[in-house]
Write an enzyme that holds these catalytic residues in place. Structure first.
Site, mmCIF file in Angstrom:
data_model
loop_
_atom_site.group_PDB
_atom_site.id
_atom_site.type_symbol
_atom_site.label_atom_id
_atom_site.label_comp_id
_atom_site.label_asym_id
_atom_site.label_seq_id
_atom_site.Cartn_x
_atom_site.Cartn_y
_atom_site.Cartn_z
ATOM 1 N N TRP A 54 29.889 0.568 42.994
ATOM 2 C CA TRP A 54 31.074 0.633 43.779
ATOM 3 C C TRP A 54 32.215 0.298 42.503
ATOM 4 C CZ3 TRP A 54 34.562 -3.743 43.718
ATOM 5 C CH2 TRP A 54 35.644 -3.468 44.036
ATOM 6 N N GLU A 65 29.599 3.797 46.584
ATOM 7 C CA GLU A 65 30.185 3.391 47.702
ATOM 8 C C GLU A 65 31.713 3.493 47.747
ATOM 9 O OE1 GLU A 65 29.514 -1.023 47.562
ATOM 10 O OE2 GLU A 65 30.669 -1.116 49.699
ATOM 11 N N LYS A 95 35.691 3.220 49.685
ATOM 12 C CA LYS A 95 36.609 2.007 50.211
ATOM 13 C C LYS A 95 37.785 2.602 50.722
ATOM 14 C CE LYS A 95 37.661 -2.827 49.372
ATOM 15 N NZ LYS A 95 37.156 -4.006 48.699
ATOM 16 N N ASP A 152 29.644 0.957 53.819
ATOM 17 C CA ASP A 152 30.225 -0.688 54.072
ATOM 18 C C ASP A 152 31.117 -0.550 55.023
ATOM 19 O OD1 ASP A 152 31.647 -2.913 53.827
ATOM 20 O OD2 ASP A 152 30.797 -3.299 51.889
ATOM 21 N N HIS A 166 34.674 -1.220 54.921
ATOM 22 C CA HIS A 166 35.448 -0.348 53.968
ATOM 23 C C HIS A 166 36.073 0.936 54.857
ATOM 24 C CE1 HIS A 166 33.644 -1.552 50.123
ATOM 25 N NE2 HIS A 166 34.247 -2.403 50.729
ATOM 26 N N HIS A 170 26.016 -1.000 53.797
ATOM 27 C CA HIS A 170 26.350 -2.386 53.397
ATOM 28 C C HIS A 170 26.802 -3.077 54.589
ATOM 29 C CE1 HIS A 170 27.222 -2.771 48.687
ATOM 30 N NE2 HIS A 170 25.873 -2.703 49.056
ATOM 31 N N ASP A 199 40.375 -8.573 55.175
ATOM 32 C CA ASP A 199 39.109 -9.034 54.394
ATOM 33 C C ASP A 199 37.850 -8.078 54.925
ATOM 34 O OD1 ASP A 199 37.133 -10.420 52.628
ATOM 35 O OD2 ASP A 199 36.535 -11.517 54.289
ATOM 36 N N ASP A 205 34.592 -8.673 53.936
ATOM 37 C CA ASP A 205 33.587 -9.395 53.621
ATOM 38 C C ASP A 205 33.201 -10.743 54.513
ATOM 39 O OD1 ASP A 205 32.894 -7.694 51.361
ATOM 40 O OD2 ASP A 205 34.781 -8.179 50.789
ATOM 41 N N ASP A 210 26.337 -7.361 52.719
ATOM 42 C CA ASP A 210 27.440 -7.244 51.760
ATOM 43 C C ASP A 210 28.464 -8.259 52.380
ATOM 44 O OD1 ASP A 210 29.341 -7.489 49.690
ATOM 45 O OD2 ASP A 210 30.076 -5.202 49.776
HETATM 46 C C1 RNT Z 1 33.635 -4.169 47.348
HETATM 47 C C2 RNT Z 1 32.340 -3.709 47.816
HETATM 48 C C3 RNT Z 1 31.029 -3.967 46.965
HETATM 49 C C4 RNT Z 1 31.096 -5.747 46.663
HETATM 50 C C5 RNT Z 1 29.827 -5.883 45.937
HETATM 51 C C6 RNT Z 1 30.004 -7.395 45.222
HETATM 52 O O1 RNT Z 1 34.542 -3.713 48.160
HETATM 53 O O2 RNT Z 1 32.022 -3.659 48.920
HETATM 54 O O3 RNT Z 1 29.881 -3.562 47.429
HETATM 55 O O4 RNT Z 1 31.198 -6.185 47.759
HETATM 56 O O5 RNT Z 1 29.224 -4.892 44.896
HETATM 57 ZN ZN ZN Z 2 30.183 -3.319 49.899
#
Ligand code: RNT
Ligand code: ZN
Length: 421
Positions: A188, A229, A231, A262, A265, A289, A297, A299, A329
């Site tokens: 990423w 990955e 986003k 993810d 994302h 993820h 956010d 995460d 993640d």
């Molecule tokens: C960031 C991505 C990535 C990170 C990690 C720490 O937006 O999700 O995967 O969270 O690599």
């Molecule tokens: Zn991620």
């Protein structure tokens, strides 16, 4: 929770599911084969150990909060991981980022990292009979500060990051070889632009060039699997993310790589659960993820919410458990970090349990017969079935705390270990 009570409730639950044609014992044996890859970076808010007091910086990802007890050394991190893993049933792996190498107090820049910096982790994993996954770290570094790494127009910066990722893949392949289970390497990058760029094509062409250089080195799939990955946006990359979903879908499909989904994302109204069936028709394997997006956010700690459940259901319904690598993640510095591991991982496992407890074949028949009311009614019914009783029994069988018993364990660990740091 009392053992007798868990067993008694499980028996009743088993009968209730049997009425719907579901064999809970069989379901639990499938669940116990599902491996979750724990992301190492929840232990210390994505700081890493390149230098003392390192913090997540740049790249549009942020950890907020200052809850006491953050791991300040690899030793502390391993203690926390062992504690978390002792509270999570079933199979686990560890997912490392390159900034978590053992650099022995020396500053080793990212384009200089080697296998020896990770041998300790490989040995750690060997001792625990588990596997490792790996990630290059293309953020929190001065050469990532202007917002572009692999797509940088500055050739010095671009080649620095190409070298870093190449080294990470080499290390990952060696991890997979030594541990006898393929390492998934995820890439990423934070590359993107806050305001309207005018050379999107040129910039993305550079990312493609870098990836071509990186992936020109081949490793046997039994050692290393590569994923990338995307986003939608990040802080500082609102107008354009270079590695978008379209970009990586095109790249991975033409280069036999995996794609990482993810679920933090994508646009909030987009559903990653819906994407799985499409992608599985074109990819042998994908990487997840799992996370919880909240407004800006991406995460927050995973919980058993609709989004996670749909992802699990779509994998189970597609009979694709063997083709989906499940990673987590999230990073939250505002709560007990070890507790966050246990809670978030257990939530993801619960989502798979919930998915496995679905009377899928009969739902498909209803669908084919146009019985749309009945389909919805059964999906609703499953929400009030005694799924928690099955989960508690699974925990009991795996010698980890059932129900909320892990909360007290976390409180004790906080008092005995975390608050003493
Ligand atoms: C960031 C991505 C990535 C990170 C990690 C720490 O937006 O999700 O995967 O969270 O690599
Ligand atoms: Zn991620």
């Amino acid at each position: 929770m009392k053992k007798e009570l868990i067993e008694k409730t499980y028996k009743l639950a088993k009968d209730q599911y049997a009425e719907l044609g579901i064999d809970t014992d069989q379901v639990l044996s499938v669940l116990s084969e599902i491996t979750i890859s724990l992301h190492c970076w929840q232990t210390d808010d994505v700081g890493g150990f390149e230098k003392e007091g390192a913090e997540l910086g740049g790249g549009g990802i942020q950890a907020t909060g200052n809850y006491p007890g953050k791991a300040k050394s690899i030793g502390q991190m391993r203690d926390d991981l062992d504690k978390a893993m002792s509270l999570i049933p079933g199979k686990k792996r560890l997912n490392l980022h390159a900034i978590y190498g053992e650099f022995g107090g020396e500053f080793i820049d990212r384009d200089k990292i080697e296998l020896k910096h990770f041998q300790g982790w490989i040995d750690w994993a060997k001792e625990r009979d588990t596997g490792l996954d790996f990630n290059c770290t293309c953020f929190s570094h001065p050469l990532a500060d202007d917002g572009f790494t692999l797509s940088s127009k500055n050739e010095k910066i671009r080649t620095f990051w190409v070298e870093h990722v190449k080294r990470c893949r080499a290390i990952g392949a060696e991890m997979g070889k030594q541990l006898g289970t393929p390492t998934v390497h995820n890439l990423w990058i934070p590359d993107g632009s806050k305001d309207i760029p005018v050379d999107r094509y040129g910039i993305r062409k550079l990312l493609k060039k870098s990836l071509d250089e990186i992936f020109s080195v081949k490793y046997p799939k039994k050692y290393l699997r590569d994923s990338v990955e995307s986003k939608l946006f990040g802080i500082g990359s609102e107008a354009m993310v270079v590695g978008s979903h379209d970009f990586y879908m095109g790249y991975t499909l033409t280069n036999d790589l995996m794609i990482t989904l993810d679920n933090g994302h994508f646009h909030p109204t987009e559903s990653v659960g819906d994407k799985i069936s499409s992608l599985l028709l074109f990819y042998d394997e994908i990487l997840l993820h799992m996370t919880r997006g909240v407004r800006w956010d991406s995460d927050h700690v995973t919980t058993l919410n609709d989004e996670i459940i749909l992802i699990a259901q779509e994998i189970v319904r597609a009979k694709a458990l063997g083709r989906v690598n499940i990673g987590l993640d999230y990073f939250d510095a505002s709560l007990n970090r070890v507790g966050a591991y246990a809670l978030g991982t257990r939530a993801v496992q619960q989502a798979f349990l919930f998915a496995l407890l679905e009377p899928h074949a009969s739902l498909v028949t209803m669908e084919e017969e146009g019985k749309t009311f009945q389909r919805l009614a059964i999906l609703e019914l499953m929400k009030s079935k005694p799924f928690g009783a099955v989960w508690d029994y699974y925990c009991l069988k795996n010698n980890v705390p059932a129900g909320g018993d892990y909360i007290a364990e976390i409180e004790k660990y906080e008092k005995d270990v975390l608050l003493k740091r």
